[in-house]
Motif scaffolding. Structure first.
Motif, PDB file in Angstrom:
ATOM      1  N   TRP A  81       0.863  -1.177   0.000  1.00 50.36           N
ATOM      2  CA  TRP A  81       0.000   0.000   0.000  1.00 50.36           C
ATOM      3  C   TRP A  81       0.897   1.223   0.000  1.00 50.36           C
ATOM      4  CZ3 TRP A  81      -1.190  -4.307   2.878  1.00 50.36           C
ATOM      5  CH2 TRP A  81      -2.428  -4.892   2.626  1.00 50.36           C
ATOM      6  N   ILE A  82       0.567   2.166  -0.856  1.00 50.30           N
ATOM      7  CA  ILE A  82       1.335   3.400  -0.963  1.00 50.30           C
ATOM      8  C   ILE A  82       0.690   4.424  -0.033  1.00 50.30           C
ATOM      9  CG2 ILE A  82       2.170   5.193  -2.526  1.00 50.30           C
ATOM     10  CD1 ILE A  82       3.138   2.287  -3.134  1.00 50.30           C
ATOM     11  N   THR A  83       1.511   5.018   0.843  1.00 48.90           N
ATOM     12  CA  THR A  83       1.006   6.012   1.786  1.00 48.90           C
ATOM     13  C   THR A  83       1.991   7.152   1.920  1.00 48.90           C
ATOM     14  OG1 THR A  83       2.050   4.865   3.607  1.00 48.90           O
ATOM     15  CG2 THR A  83      -0.248   4.318   3.186  1.00 48.90           C
ATOM     16  N   GLY A 117       5.935   7.080   1.284  1.00 47.85           N
ATOM     17  CA  GLY A 117       5.748   5.993   2.235  1.00 47.85           C
ATOM     18  C   GLY A 117       5.053   4.794   1.618  1.00 47.85           C
ATOM     19  N   ALA A 118       5.265   3.639   2.246  1.00 50.23           N
ATOM     20  CA  ALA A 118       4.614   2.412   1.783  1.00 50.23           C
ATOM     21  C   ALA A 118       4.483   1.450   2.952  1.00 50.23           C
ATOM     22  CB  ALA A 118       5.424   1.759   0.671  1.00 50.23           C
ATOM     23  N   GLU A 133       6.425  -0.807   7.753  1.00 47.88           N
ATOM     24  CA  GLU A 133       6.041   0.532   7.317  1.00 47.88           C
ATOM     25  C   GLU A 133       7.334   1.239   6.919  1.00 47.88           C
ATOM     26  OE1 GLU A 133       3.922   4.591   8.921  1.00 47.88           O
ATOM     27  OE2 GLU A 133       3.471   2.700   9.937  1.00 47.88           O
ATOM     28  N   ALA A 134       7.432   1.592   5.658  1.00 45.23           N
ATOM     29  CA  ALA A 134       8.683   2.146   5.127  1.00 45.23           C
ATOM     30  C   ALA A 134       8.489   3.587   4.667  1.00 45.23           C
ATOM     31  CB  ALA A 134       9.163   1.300   3.953  1.00 45.23           C
ATOM     32  N   HIS A 135       9.564   4.353   4.751  1.00 47.57           N
ATOM     33  CA  HIS A 135       9.561   5.743   4.288  1.00 47.57           C
ATOM     34  C   HIS A 135      10.861   5.995   3.529  1.00 47.57           C
ATOM     35  CE1 HIS A 135       6.031   6.659   6.660  1.00 47.57           C
ATOM     36  NE2 HIS A 135       6.571   5.898   7.588  1.00 47.57           N
ATOM     37  N   GLY A 136      10.854   7.008   2.689  1.00 52.28           N
ATOM     38  CA  GLY A 136      12.061   7.389   1.977  1.00 52.28           C
ATOM     39  C   GLY A 136      12.552   6.307   1.026  1.00 52.28           C
ATOM     40  N   PHE A 142      10.884  -0.801  -2.065  1.00 52.81           N
ATOM     41  CA  PHE A 142       9.725  -1.695  -2.083  1.00 52.81           C
ATOM     42  C   PHE A 142       8.846  -1.437  -3.302  1.00 52.81           C
ATOM     43  CE2 PHE A 142       9.637  -2.295   2.837  1.00 52.81           C
ATOM     44  CZ  PHE A 142      10.734  -3.134   2.752  1.00 52.81           C
ATOM     45  N   GLN A 143       8.602  -0.175  -3.647  1.00 52.23           N
ATOM     46  CA  GLN A 143       7.781   0.152  -4.811  1.00 52.23           C
ATOM     47  C   GLN A 143       8.432  -0.343  -6.102  1.00 52.23           C
ATOM     48  OE1 GLN A 143       6.028   4.316  -4.598  1.00 52.23           O
ATOM     49  NE2 GLN A 143       7.246   4.277  -2.703  1.00 52.23           N
TER      50      GLN A 143
END
Length: 191
Positions: A81-83, A117-118, A133-136, A142-143
């Motif tokens: 999920w993209i956030t 984020g994802a 939960e990943a950022h940057g 991941f994407q």
């Protein structure tokens, strides 16, 4: 463990959606170990099954963040999920902060806007579920790898003029056809 050949754009497995992994066995665990070794040898920060000729929904990642935390593992049958959503801004791409490379387009880098984020939910190579939960950059990794599982390379997402530059690079290297690969540690990546 073994270093695996990495397929270059044009190989059909790279442009076809991958299938679910159904068996969490020793063969899968060996594949994951080989993919991590290949990632390290390349060197890269991630590698998806299709990039090594395996049309299955799995990828590995190995990246050390600014906080010196090592993120390393495998994501089997991931859901991402993209956030928040990719910004709709018309700001110019930052070629330093937003450039990506891909081991299936070796030696090329182009800027691509990704979500900041994802949320990744997947299974590890032992069949254990996990969530990150990943950022940057970790979210970007991941994407990028998740796209491979849907038959997309980051070059497929590039906007003008970078998409055109990527097409020219593929043509110049005589890529874009089946049968092209390279072996980290043995081949020159553009070979």
């Amino acid at each position: 463990m073994a270093v695996l050949p990495i397929r270059i754009t044009g190989e059909p497995v790279l442009h076809t959606p991958a299938e679910e992994v159904t068996e969490f066995d020793d063969a899968l665990r060996t594949l994951v170990a080989d993919m991590l070794e290949t990632t390290d040898a390349a060197p890269g920060v991630g590698l998806a099954g299709p990039q090594v000729g395996v049309g299955k929904r799995l990828f590995v990642y190995s990246w050390t963040g600014d906080d010196d935390v090592l993120w390393r593992g495998a994501a089997i049958n991931p859901v991402l999920w993209i956030t928040p959503a990719v910004p709709e801004s018309v700001d110019e791409l930052d070629e330093d902060d937003e450039s990506e490379g891909c081991l299936s387009l070796p030696g090329e880098r182009f800027p691509l806007r990704r979500a900041e984020g994802a949320l990744l939910r997947a299974f590890d190579e032992h069949g254990e579920p996990f969530e990150i939960e990943a950022h940057g950059w970790l979210a970007r990794i991941f994407q990028h790898e998740y796209d491979h599982l849907d038959g997309l390379l980051y070059a497929d997402r590039l906007s003008h003029p970078f998409g055109k530059q990527a097409v020219k690079a593929v043509k110049k290297q005589s890529w874009g056809v089946p049968g092209k690969s390279w072996l980290p540690g043995h081949d020159h990546p553009e070979g």
